[in-house]
Write a protein that holds these residues in place. Sequence first.
Motif, PDB file in Angstrom:
ATOM      1  N   LYS A   1       0.858  -1.186   0.000  1.00  0.00           N
ATOM      2  CA  LYS A   1       0.000   0.000   0.000  1.00  0.00           C
ATOM      3  C   LYS A   1       0.896   1.238   0.000  1.00  0.00           C
ATOM      4  N   PRO A   2       0.375   2.393  -0.433  1.00  0.00           N
ATOM      5  CA  PRO A   2       1.205   3.610  -0.446  1.00  0.00           C
ATOM      6  C   PRO A   2       1.795   3.957   0.918  1.00  0.00           C
ATOM      7  N   GLU A   3       1.068   3.694   1.983  1.00  0.00           N
ATOM      8  CA  GLU A   3       1.587   4.024   3.319  1.00  0.00           C
ATOM      9  C   GLU A   3       2.688   3.055   3.784  1.00  0.00           C
ATOM     10  N   GLU A   4       2.863   1.939   3.084  1.00  0.00           N
ATOM     11  CA  GLU A   4       3.935   0.987   3.420  1.00  0.00           C
ATOM     12  C   GLU A   4       5.215   1.254   2.642  1.00  0.00           C
ATOM     13  N   LEU A   5       5.185   2.239   1.743  1.00  0.00           N
ATOM     14  CA  LEU A   5       6.347   2.588   0.920  1.00  0.00           C
ATOM     15  C   LEU A   5       6.899   3.934   1.358  1.00  0.00           C
ATOM     16  N   ASN A   6       8.215   4.068   1.278  1.00  0.00           N
ATOM     17  CA  ASN A   6       8.868   5.313   1.657  1.00  0.00           C
ATOM     18  C   ASN A   6       9.945   5.648   0.636  1.00  0.00           C
ATOM     19  N   LEU A   7       9.943   6.897   0.158  1.00  0.00           N
ATOM     20  CA  LEU A   7      10.975   7.388  -0.756  1.00  0.00           C
ATOM     21  C   LEU A   7      11.738   8.491  -0.048  1.00  0.00           C
ATOM     22  N   GLU A   8      13.059   8.422  -0.134  1.00  0.00           N
ATOM     23  CA  GLU A   8      13.899   9.436   0.511  1.00  0.00           C
ATOM     24  C   GLU A   8      15.084   9.749  -0.390  1.00  0.00           C
ATOM     25  N   VAL A   9      15.369  11.028  -0.567  1.00  0.00           N
ATOM     26  CA  VAL A   9      16.527  11.463  -1.345  1.00  0.00           C
ATOM     27  C   VAL A   9      17.457  12.192  -0.394  1.00  0.00           C
ATOM     28  N   LYS A  10      18.709  11.739  -0.369  1.00  0.00           N
ATOM     29  CA  LYS A  10      19.712  12.373   0.489  1.00  0.00           C
ATOM     30  C   LYS A  10      21.053  12.279  -0.212  1.00  0.00           C
TER      31      LYS A  10
END
Length: 154
Positions: free
Chosen positions: A58-67
């Motif tokens: 589900k969308p709430e189980e995915l995380n995108l992070e740019v660093k």
Amino acid sequence: MRTVDFTPLYRSAVGFDRLASLLESAARTSQENGWPPYNIETTGENAYRIEIAVAGFKPEELNLEVKENLLTVTGRKTANDDVEQRTYLHRGLAERDFERRFQLADYVVVKGADLVNGLLSIELARELPEALKPRRIEIGSGKALIEGKKTKAA
């Protein structure tokens, strides 16, 4: 599998540490498992798309992070009491946690992400600052004018 030691490169080259770290990270990511599968495509001259198959998330189980030019996509399944009570004869859908990392080039930014039909699409674009874009320089006529002096006509 062979590993390459880049330590001598750090000792003898000044200013190339970013290149060496990119080579090290590329060597590390090639040893990852192949899950979840993904595609990288160009959608324009300075536009890209990464598609990751994340069926069952589900969308709430995915995380995108740019660093620091590193895009990290993580998927963490939440505990579901209904799933734990099921008895499977065959379980072919992998609903395990994952983490995928993508090294982004300089000036590549994430524009957005969508989850449609089990595919996570991440839109990327290269945005060069104005100082780095090519610009046109006007060419002068070569006549130097000296202010304050007038020439007399004979």
